[in-house]
Design an enzyme around this catalytic site. Structure first.
Site, PDB file in Angstrom:
ATOM      1  N   GLY A  47       1.018  -0.944  -0.225  1.00  0.00           N
ATOM      2  CA  GLY A  47      -0.190  -0.023  -0.243  1.00  0.00           C
ATOM      3  C   GLY A  47       0.845   0.935  -0.076  1.00  0.00           C
ATOM      4  N   GLN A  52       3.270   9.678   2.043  1.00  0.00           N
ATOM      5  CA  GLN A  52       4.441   8.748   2.417  1.00  0.00           C
ATOM      6  C   GLN A  52       5.035   9.173   0.570  1.00  0.00           C
ATOM      7  OE1 GLN A  52       2.500   5.023   2.256  1.00  0.00           O
ATOM      8  NE2 GLN A  52       4.731   4.723   3.402  1.00  0.00           N
ATOM      9  N   CYS A 100       6.854  -0.809   6.916  1.00  0.00           N
ATOM     10  CA  CYS A 100       7.289   0.058   5.618  1.00  0.00           C
ATOM     11  C   CYS A 100       7.758   0.423   4.415  1.00  0.00           C
ATOM     12  CB  CYS A 100       6.008   1.223   6.621  1.00  0.00           C
ATOM     13  SG  CYS A 100       5.901   3.285   6.286  1.00  0.00           S
ATOM     14  N   LEU A 101       7.333   1.136   3.920  1.00  0.00           N
ATOM     15  CA  LEU A 101       8.221   2.230   2.437  1.00  0.00           C
ATOM     16  C   LEU A 101       9.007   2.946   2.808  1.00  0.00           C
ATOM     17  CD1 LEU A 101       6.084   1.863  -0.082  1.00  0.00           C
ATOM     18  CD2 LEU A 101       8.005   0.439   0.060  1.00  0.00           C
ATOM     19  N   HIS A 142      -2.661   0.164   8.572  1.00  0.00           N
ATOM     20  CA  HIS A 142      -1.564   0.711   8.010  1.00  0.00           C
ATOM     21  C   HIS A 142      -1.601   2.367   7.006  1.00  0.00           C
ATOM     22  CE1 HIS A 142       3.650   0.272   7.843  1.00  0.00           C
ATOM     23  NE2 HIS A 142       2.784   0.872   6.517  1.00  0.00           N
ATOM     24  N   GLU A 143      -2.245   1.756   6.732  1.00  0.00           N
ATOM     25  CA  GLU A 143      -2.267   2.776   5.492  1.00  0.00           C
ATOM     26  C   GLU A 143      -2.871   3.822   5.789  1.00  0.00           C
ATOM     27  OE1 GLU A 143       0.281   2.996   3.047  1.00  0.00           O
ATOM     28  OE2 GLU A 143       0.274   0.550   3.342  1.00  0.00           O
ATOM     29  N   HIS A 146      -0.961   6.793   8.168  1.00  0.00           N
ATOM     30  CA  HIS A 146       0.025   7.838   7.529  1.00  0.00           C
ATOM     31  C   HIS A 146      -0.974   8.814   7.926  1.00  0.00           C
ATOM     32  CE1 HIS A 146       3.296   5.906   6.817  1.00  0.00           C
ATOM     33  NE2 HIS A 146       2.852   4.572   6.064  1.00  0.00           N
TER      34      HIS A 146
END
Length: 177
Positions: A47, A52, A100-101, A142-143, A146
């Site tokens: 995701g 981000q 996570c990215l 998680h997304e 953000h």
């Protein structure tokens, strides 16, 4: 369409609360969604949230098919989720490993709601209302975190379960997140 640089933990923009999307027909929104999709797929992300890549809007997307970062994960359909609202459907939580990215190369054990309802809008402004469980629920939480300036290490209850992926899982071919 472009692969955009992903902000890393420590960048103050990742700690800001995103603004709701008001104009679903805006050309900038279309371009953002294209760039997010290209970025997420190029980096094998499960995701990606707009903050981000430095855009403070309540836009997230997710998808898991065959992903080398999550080889055992159940499939999650490609979804664009705008202005989301999450509602846990029970008090049941479970811990699971997340990456996570924006926190590349790291993994942590994070508690999340197991059963979840999410509502919001798709790319065209059409309502979305889904009830999900398991990995799908974890990815959504998680997304959406953000969008509220929360990175997964902030959710962890035991930092002894946080570290570099190659140290925690030696021999596994986990890519950078």
């Amino acid at each position: 369409m472009a692969v955009r640089p992903v902000l890393k933990m420590g960048d103050p923009r990742l700690l800001e609360t995103a603004r709701p999307v008001e104009d679903f027909a805006a050309p900038d929104l279309r371009a953002l969604l294209d760039d997010m999709r290209d970025t997420m797929r190029a980096l094998n992300g499960a995701g990606l949230a707009a903050p981000q890549i430095g855009v403070g809007l309540q836009v997230a997307m997710f998808e898991v098919t065959r992903n080398p970062r999550y080889p055992d994960a159940e499939p999650v359909p490609f979804t664009v989720l705008i202005n989301p609202v999450l509602t846990p459907l029970s008090d049941e939580t479970e811990e699971g490993w997340e990456g996570c990215l924006s926190v590349p190369g790291m993994r942590g054990l994070v508690p999340r709601a197991v059963h979840l309802r999410y509502r919001g809008f798709d790319a065209g402004g059409n309502p979305i209302d889904r009830s999900v469980s398991g990995f799908h629920a974890r990815v959504v939480q998680h997304e959406v975190d953000h969008l509220h300036g929360i990175l997964y290490p902030m959710r962890m209850t035991d930092l002894r379960r946080f570290g570099f992926a190659d140290t925690l899982f030696p021999g596994q071919s986990l890519q950078d997140d």
